[in-house]
Design a protein around this motif. Structure first.
Motif, PDB file in Angstrom:
ATOM      1  N   PHE A 150      44.181  67.269  14.864  1.00  0.00           N
ATOM      2  CA  PHE A 150      42.732  67.242  14.828  1.00  0.00           C
ATOM      3  C   PHE A 150      42.205  66.064  15.629  1.00  0.00           C
ATOM      4  CE2 PHE A 150      44.380  65.108  11.028  1.00  0.00           C
ATOM      5  CZ  PHE A 150      43.835  63.847  11.170  1.00  0.00           C
ATOM      6  N   GLU A 151      40.982  66.226  16.115  1.00  0.00           N
ATOM      7  CA  GLU A 151      40.304  65.124  16.790  1.00  0.00           C
ATOM      8  C   GLU A 151      39.688  64.222  15.730  1.00  0.00           C
ATOM      9  OE1 GLU A 151      37.574  66.585  19.687  1.00  0.00           O
ATOM     10  OE2 GLU A 151      39.062  67.853  20.674  1.00  0.00           O
ATOM     11  N   ALA A 152      39.782  62.926  15.935  1.00  0.00           N
ATOM     12  CA  ALA A 152      39.280  61.973  14.949  1.00  0.00           C
ATOM     13  C   ALA A 152      37.805  62.219  14.645  1.00  0.00           C
ATOM     14  CB  ALA A 152      39.487  60.547  15.457  1.00  0.00           C
ATOM     15  N   SER A 153      37.023  62.550  15.677  1.00  0.00           N
ATOM     16  CA  SER A 153      35.595  62.782  15.463  1.00  0.00           C
ATOM     17  C   SER A 153      35.368  63.987  14.560  1.00  0.00           C
ATOM     18  CB  SER A 153      34.886  62.994  16.807  1.00  0.00           C
ATOM     19  OG  SER A 153      35.457  64.089  17.504  1.00  0.00           O
ATOM     20  N   SER A 154      36.240  65.003  14.668  1.00  0.00           N
ATOM     21  CA  SER A 154      36.091  66.203  13.840  1.00  0.00           C
ATOM     22  C   SER A 154      36.332  65.887  12.372  1.00  0.00           C
ATOM     23  CB  SER A 154      37.063  67.289  14.301  1.00  0.00           C
ATOM     24  OG  SER A 154      36.777  67.695  15.626  1.00  0.00           O
ATOM     25  N   ILE A 155      37.384  65.148  12.089  1.00  0.00           N
ATOM     26  CA  ILE A 155      37.693  64.835  10.698  1.00  0.00           C
ATOM     27  C   ILE A 155      36.621  63.946  10.102  1.00  0.00           C
ATOM     28  CG2 ILE A 155      39.116  62.768  11.009  1.00  0.00           C
ATOM     29  CD1 ILE A 155      40.140  65.621   8.761  1.00  0.00           C
ATOM     30  N   ARG A 156      36.070  63.008  10.883  1.00  0.00           N
ATOM     31  CA  ARG A 156      35.003  62.157  10.362  1.00  0.00           C
ATOM     32  C   ARG A 156      33.750  62.967  10.064  1.00  0.00           C
ATOM     33  NH1 ARG A 156      37.262  58.322  14.090  1.00  0.00           N
ATOM     34  NH2 ARG A 156      35.884  59.035  15.733  1.00  0.00           N
ATOM     35  N   ARG A 157      33.439  63.930  10.947  1.00  0.00           N
ATOM     36  CA  ARG A 157      32.257  64.765  10.715  1.00  0.00           C
ATOM     37  C   ARG A 157      32.417  65.617   9.464  1.00  0.00           C
ATOM     38  NH1 ARG A 157      32.700  67.469  14.813  1.00  0.00           N
ATOM     39  NH2 ARG A 157      33.439  69.441  13.929  1.00  0.00           N
ATOM     40  N   LEU A 158      33.602  66.196   9.286  1.00  0.00           N
ATOM     41  CA  LEU A 158      33.848  67.025   8.111  1.00  0.00           C
ATOM     42  C   LEU A 158      33.805  66.199   6.831  1.00  0.00           C
ATOM     43  CD1 LEU A 158      36.686  69.342   9.459  1.00  0.00           C
ATOM     44  CD2 LEU A 158      34.331  69.987   8.935  1.00  0.00           C
ATOM     45  N   ILE A 159      34.344  64.984   6.880  1.00  0.00           N
ATOM     46  CA  ILE A 159      34.273  64.098   5.715  1.00  0.00           C
ATOM     47  C   ILE A 159      32.828  63.802   5.380  1.00  0.00           C
ATOM     48  CG2 ILE A 159      34.746  61.762   4.910  1.00  0.00           C
ATOM     49  CD1 ILE A 159      37.377  61.885   6.479  1.00  0.00           C
ATOM     50  N   SER A 160      32.040  63.486   6.401  1.00  0.00           N
ATOM     51  CA  SER A 160      30.629  63.183   6.192  1.00  0.00           C
ATOM     52  C   SER A 160      29.889  64.362   5.578  1.00  0.00           C
ATOM     53  CB  SER A 160      29.971  62.790   7.522  1.00  0.00           C
ATOM     54  OG  SER A 160      28.595  62.531   7.346  1.00  0.00           O
ATOM     55  N   ASP A 161      30.107  65.570   6.127  1.00  0.00           N
ATOM     56  CA  ASP A 161      29.440  66.765   5.614  1.00  0.00           C
ATOM     57  C   ASP A 161      29.835  67.048   4.174  1.00  0.00           C
ATOM     58  OD1 ASP A 161      28.262  67.069   8.067  1.00  0.00           O
ATOM     59  OD2 ASP A 161      29.606  68.675   8.757  1.00  0.00           O
ATOM     60  N   ALA A 162      31.151  66.937   3.892  1.00  0.00           N
ATOM     61  CA  ALA A 162      31.642  67.223   2.536  1.00  0.00           C
ATOM     62  C   ALA A 162      31.050  66.254   1.528  1.00  0.00           C
ATOM     63  CB  ALA A 162      33.162  67.169   2.517  1.00  0.00           C
ATOM     64  N   LEU A 163      31.000  64.978   1.869  1.00  0.00           N
ATOM     65  CA  LEU A 163      30.479  63.978   0.932  1.00  0.00           C
ATOM     66  C   LEU A 163      28.981  64.134   0.717  1.00  0.00           C
ATOM     67  CD1 LEU A 163      32.443  60.825   2.146  1.00  0.00           C
ATOM     68  CD2 LEU A 163      32.796  62.110   0.035  1.00  0.00           C
ATOM     69  N   GLN A 164      28.246  64.455   1.774  1.00  0.00           N
ATOM     70  CA  GLN A 164      26.799  64.579   1.630  1.00  0.00           C
ATOM     71  C   GLN A 164      26.396  65.835   0.851  1.00  0.00           C
ATOM     72  OE1 GLN A 164      24.579  63.814   5.254  1.00  0.00           O
ATOM     73  NE2 GLN A 164      26.105  62.342   5.927  1.00  0.00           N
ATOM     74  N   ARG A 165      27.266  66.874   0.922  1.00  0.00           N
ATOM     75  CA  ARG A 165      27.004  68.068   0.115  1.00  0.00           C
ATOM     76  C   ARG A 165      27.222  67.774  -1.358  1.00  0.00           C
ATOM     77  NH1 ARG A 165      29.566  71.179   4.219  1.00  0.00           N
ATOM     78  NH2 ARG A 165      31.488  71.152   3.044  1.00  0.00           N
TER      79      ARG A 165
END
Length: 266
Positions: free
Chosen positions: A251-266
């Motif tokens: 995975f690209e580091a930016s992708s995992i950070r974005r998914l973490i951000s989305d998951a936490l904000q949900r």
């Protein structure tokens, strides 16, 4: 390490036994603005060259080398504390999942399929640069206090994820080697996020997700699955189990950070 702001800051070690292929990749790298390129023909020479690894170091390697496979090279790098965080890009025409799996599990930045275009190589290079210089794209006031459970039977993958999380300021990280161990930990400790692999012994990622959603007192915790699994039926079953998001390995580091951000904000 110094911040990597552009491809010109990368120091590329190209491991390629074919002179013709090496010159082709070197030309592509030069066209992308990479100025420091060293070419070696085998894995042993690569490990020797990496003894002097510097800021911005990236390894681009072929899979089949005269003295070892690219999978063995990245494994040797991940076993060396001085090299375990050096970005690794594999270039290969190999498509068999069982051959590529060790690279996927190693925390590689990218696998570039031969034949490839300059644009495809460029994307892999930017993934490496992003890994070396993570942007601050998660803006949470309490991010330092987040409690994250990382579940993966691959030590290299756990180290790779831990580094990304620590770069974000997340320090409260617990690691488990499979779902069964994670269940025991979840019964005793509270977490804000679970990041899990799919294929693991004892209890896989789907079974862990089902346990969390149906039996755990933390049924609402976001679950992010990072996996090399390609079977669409199995991935559909994971989604039905209640995973919050799925990210492919590598995975690209930016992708995992974005998914973490989305998951936490949900």
């Amino acid at each position: 390490m110094a911040l990597t702001t552009s491809l010109a800051d990368l120091v590329v070690l190209l491991v390629e036994p074919s002179q013709m292929q090496a010159h082709l990749v070197e030309r592509m790298l030069t066209n992308q603005g990479v100025r420091r390129i060293t070419i070696v023909a085998n894995g042993s020479a690569a490990l020797t060259a990496l003894q002097d690894a510097t800021d911005g170091q990236v390894v681009i390697s072929s899979l089949y080398l005269p003295d070892m496979a690219g999978t063995e090279l990245v494994a040797a790098m991940r076993d060396d504390p001085a090299l375990e965080s050096v970005p690794f890009i594999l270039v290969s025409s190999e498509t068999r999942p069982q051959v590529l799996e060790p690279v996927r599990q190693s925390g590689a930045c990218a696998i570039v399929a031969k034949p490839f275009t300059e644009q495809q190589l460029s994307r892999a290079l930017y993934a490496a640069a992003d890994y070396l210089n993570p942007p601050q794209d998660i803006d949470l006031a309490e991010i330092e206090g987040l409690r994250v459970l990382v579940v993966d039977d691959s030590l290299a993958s756990r180290h790779h994820l831990r580094r990304l999380l620590e770069e974000l300021g997340i320090e409260r990280i617990t690691e488990c080697v499979d779902g069964r161990q994670a269940v025991a930990v979840l019964q005793e400790s509270m977490f804000d996020l679970v990041i899990t692999d799919y294929n693991m012994p004892e209890m896989d990622g789907r079974e862990l997700t089902e346990y969390i959603r149906t039996q755990s007192w933390q049924a609402e915790v976001p679950v992010l699955m990072v996996t090399s699994e390609q079977n669409m039926g199995r991935l559909a079953a994971v989604e039905r189990a209640g995973v919050s998001a799925i990210c492919d390995k590598p995975f690209e580091a930016s992708s995992i950070r974005r998914l973490i951000s989305d998951a936490l904000q949900r």
